[in-house]
Design a protein around this motif. Structure first.
Motif, PDB file in Angstrom:
ATOM      1  N   ALA A 234       0.831  -1.209   0.000  1.00 48.89           N
ATOM      2  CA  ALA A 234       0.000   0.000   0.000  1.00 48.89           C
ATOM      3  C   ALA A 234       0.863   1.256   0.000  1.00 48.89           C
ATOM      4  CB  ALA A 234      -0.935  -0.001   1.208  1.00 48.89           C
ATOM      5  N   GLY A 235       2.069   1.157   0.529  1.00 45.35           N
ATOM      6  CA  GLY A 235       2.965   2.303   0.563  1.00 45.35           C
ATOM      7  C   GLY A 235       4.002   2.298  -0.532  1.00 45.35           C
ATOM      8  N   THR A 236       3.801   1.510  -1.587  1.00 49.09           N
ATOM      9  CA  THR A 236       4.724   1.346  -2.716  1.00 49.09           C
ATOM     10  C   THR A 236       6.106   0.886  -2.252  1.00 49.09           C
ATOM     11  OG1 THR A 236       5.445   3.661  -2.879  1.00 49.09           O
ATOM     12  CG2 THR A 236       3.480   3.025  -4.137  1.00 49.09           C
ATOM     13  N   ILE A 237       6.105  -0.057  -1.313  1.00 52.81           N
ATOM     14  CA  ILE A 237       7.330  -0.639  -0.779  1.00 52.81           C
ATOM     15  C   ILE A 237       7.281  -2.138  -1.082  1.00 52.81           C
ATOM     16  CG2 ILE A 237       8.673  -1.064   1.326  1.00 52.81           C
ATOM     17  CD1 ILE A 237       7.197   1.445   2.495  1.00 52.81           C
ATOM     18  N   PHE A 238       8.411  -2.684  -1.538  1.00 53.39           N
ATOM     19  CA  PHE A 238       8.440  -4.064  -1.992  1.00 53.39           C
ATOM     20  C   PHE A 238       9.610  -4.816  -1.370  1.00 53.39           C
ATOM     21  CE2 PHE A 238       6.874  -1.098  -5.103  1.00 53.39           C
ATOM     22  CZ  PHE A 238       5.589  -1.571  -5.305  1.00 53.39           C
ATOM     23  N   PRO A 239       9.382  -6.069  -0.931  1.00 48.73           N
ATOM     24  CA  PRO A 239      10.473  -6.836  -0.325  1.00 48.73           C
ATOM     25  C   PRO A 239      11.316  -7.544  -1.379  1.00 48.73           C
ATOM     26  CG  PRO A 239       8.465  -8.118  -0.248  1.00 48.73           C
ATOM     27  CD  PRO A 239       8.108  -6.795  -0.873  1.00 48.73           C
ATOM     28  N   TRP A 240      12.576  -7.782  -1.036  1.00 43.18           N
ATOM     29  CA  TRP A 240      13.453  -8.607  -1.847  1.00 43.18           C
ATOM     30  C   TRP A 240      14.510  -9.171  -0.913  1.00 43.18           C
ATOM     31  CZ3 TRP A 240      12.398 -10.081  -6.578  1.00 43.18           C
ATOM     32  CH2 TRP A 240      13.360 -10.812  -7.271  1.00 43.18           C
ATOM     33  N   TYR A 241      14.788 -10.447  -1.029  1.00 43.52           N
ATOM     34  CA  TYR A 241      15.803 -11.038  -0.165  1.00 43.52           C
ATOM     35  C   TYR A 241      16.297 -12.342  -0.760  1.00 43.52           C
ATOM     36  CZ  TYR A 241      12.620 -14.650   1.522  1.00 43.52           C
ATOM     37  OH  TYR A 241      11.784 -15.722   1.600  1.00 43.52           O
ATOM     38  N   ASP A 242      17.426 -12.787  -0.231  1.00 44.08           N
ATOM     39  CA  ASP A 242      17.982 -14.098  -0.542  1.00 44.08           C
ATOM     40  C   ASP A 242      17.871 -14.952   0.706  1.00 44.08           C
ATOM     41  OD1 ASP A 242      18.825 -13.710  -3.207  1.00 44.08           O
ATOM     42  OD2 ASP A 242      20.603 -12.638  -2.522  1.00 44.08           O
ATOM     43  N   GLU A 243      17.648 -16.226   0.524  1.00 48.55           N
ATOM     44  CA  GLU A 243      17.546 -17.151   1.652  1.00 48.55           C
ATOM     45  C   GLU A 243      18.750 -16.974   2.568  1.00 48.55           C
ATOM     46  OE1 GLU A 243      15.148 -19.479   3.625  1.00 48.55           O
ATOM     47  OE2 GLU A 243      14.712 -19.110   1.525  1.00 48.55           O
ATOM     48  N   GLY A 244      18.502 -16.862   3.861  1.00 49.21           N
ATOM     49  CA  GLY A 244      19.574 -16.699   4.828  1.00 49.21           C
ATOM     50  C   GLY A 244      20.045 -15.267   5.004  1.00 49.21           C
ATOM     51  N   GLN A 245      19.471 -14.338   4.268  1.00 40.13           N
ATOM     52  CA  GLN A 245      19.832 -12.925   4.359  1.00 40.13           C
ATOM     53  C   GLN A 245      18.663 -12.136   4.941  1.00 40.13           C
ATOM     54  OE1 GLN A 245      22.910 -11.641   3.407  1.00 40.13           O
ATOM     55  NE2 GLN A 245      23.413 -13.810   3.232  1.00 40.13           N
ATOM     56  N   PRO A 246      18.922 -10.953   5.480  1.00 41.95           N
ATOM     57  CA  PRO A 246      17.801 -10.131   5.958  1.00 41.95           C
ATOM     58  C   PRO A 246      16.909  -9.711   4.789  1.00 41.95           C
ATOM     59  CG  PRO A 246      19.925  -9.174   6.607  1.00 41.95           C
ATOM     60  CD  PRO A 246      20.206 -10.324   5.696  1.00 41.95           C
ATOM     61  N   ILE A 247      15.654  -9.513   5.098  1.00 41.20           N
ATOM     62  CA  ILE A 247      14.724  -8.996   4.089  1.00 41.20           C
ATOM     63  C   ILE A 247      15.082  -7.541   3.841  1.00 41.20           C
ATOM     64  CG2 ILE A 247      12.302  -8.494   3.572  1.00 41.20           C
ATOM     65  CD1 ILE A 247      11.670 -10.725   5.719  1.00 41.20           C
ATOM     66  N   LEU A 248      15.206  -7.158   2.589  1.00 39.15           N
ATOM     67  CA  LEU A 248      15.441  -5.763   2.228  1.00 39.15           C
ATOM     68  C   LEU A 248      14.149  -5.209   1.651  1.00 39.15           C
ATOM     69  CD1 LEU A 248      18.969  -6.024   0.581  1.00 39.15           C
ATOM     70  CD2 LEU A 248      18.390  -5.452   2.952  1.00 39.15           C
ATOM     71  N   TRP A 249      13.804  -3.993   2.063  1.00 36.31           N
ATOM     72  CA  TRP A 249      12.574  -3.339   1.611  1.00 36.31           C
ATOM     73  C   TRP A 249      12.951  -2.177   0.717  1.00 36.31           C
ATOM     74  CZ3 TRP A 249       8.129  -5.752   2.703  1.00 36.31           C
ATOM     75  CH2 TRP A 249       8.149  -6.698   3.728  1.00 36.31           C
ATOM     76  N   TRP A 250      12.318  -2.116  -0.467  1.00 36.71           N
ATOM     77  CA  TRP A 250      12.695  -1.184  -1.514  1.00 36.71           C
ATOM     78  C   TRP A 250      11.517  -0.312  -1.941  1.00 36.71           C
ATOM     79  CZ3 TRP A 250      17.743  -1.459  -3.380  1.00 36.71           C
ATOM     80  CH2 TRP A 250      18.483  -2.563  -2.957  1.00 36.71           C
ATOM     81  N   SER A 251      11.830   0.914  -2.301  1.00 33.55           N
ATOM     82  CA  SER A 251      10.863   1.808  -2.929  1.00 33.55           C
ATOM     83  C   SER A 251      11.637   2.678  -3.921  1.00 33.55           C
ATOM     84  CB  SER A 251      10.153   2.674  -1.888  1.00 33.55           C
ATOM     85  OG  SER A 251       9.121   3.418  -2.509  1.00 33.55           O
TER      86      SER A 251
END
Length: 112
Positions: A51-68
């Motif tokens: 809803a806030g135009t923010i999208f997750p991306w991550y690799d297994e075993g890594q922290p989730i990174l949130w992008w906009s």
């Protein structure tokens, strides 16, 4: 000589409210759009993020990174979406199928 100050991104705890994202104006320019890290991929957080135009991306075993990233692509609600003539022609070829709200729960589960 001036000191170089590295930009900081917010760390989101799993215990933070689902909408605990910083304002998207605070997203880094390098890398483009990195806004926060951590949290979880629960339904409530994903809905708040999207809803806030923010999208997750991550690799297994890594922290989730949130992008906009800027620019962002935000598709208008279906009733307000204008299909240009060229896109309409492309769709008539049958090479693409456009749907919406067909498997929302499945998509959210798969993203988690």
């Amino acid at each position: 000589m001036c000191p170089v100050i590295a930009p900081q991104i917010k760390w989101i705890s799993r215990d933070d409210p689902p909408d605990a994202f910083p304002d998207i104006e605070n997203a880094l320019t390098v890398p483009n759009g990195l806004l926060a890290a951590g949290g979880d991929l629960g339904t409530a957080r994903l809905l708040a993020a999207y809803a806030g135009t923010i999208f997750p991306w991550y690799d297994e075993g890594q922290p989730i990174l949130w992008w906009s990233p800027d620019p962002r692509c935000v598709v208008r609600p279906p009733g307000a979406f204008h299909v240009a003539r060229r896109l309409r022609r492309s769709l008539r070829t049958g090479r693409f199928v456009v749907t919406y709200n067909q498997a929302f729960a499945r998509v959210i589960r798969a993203c988690g």
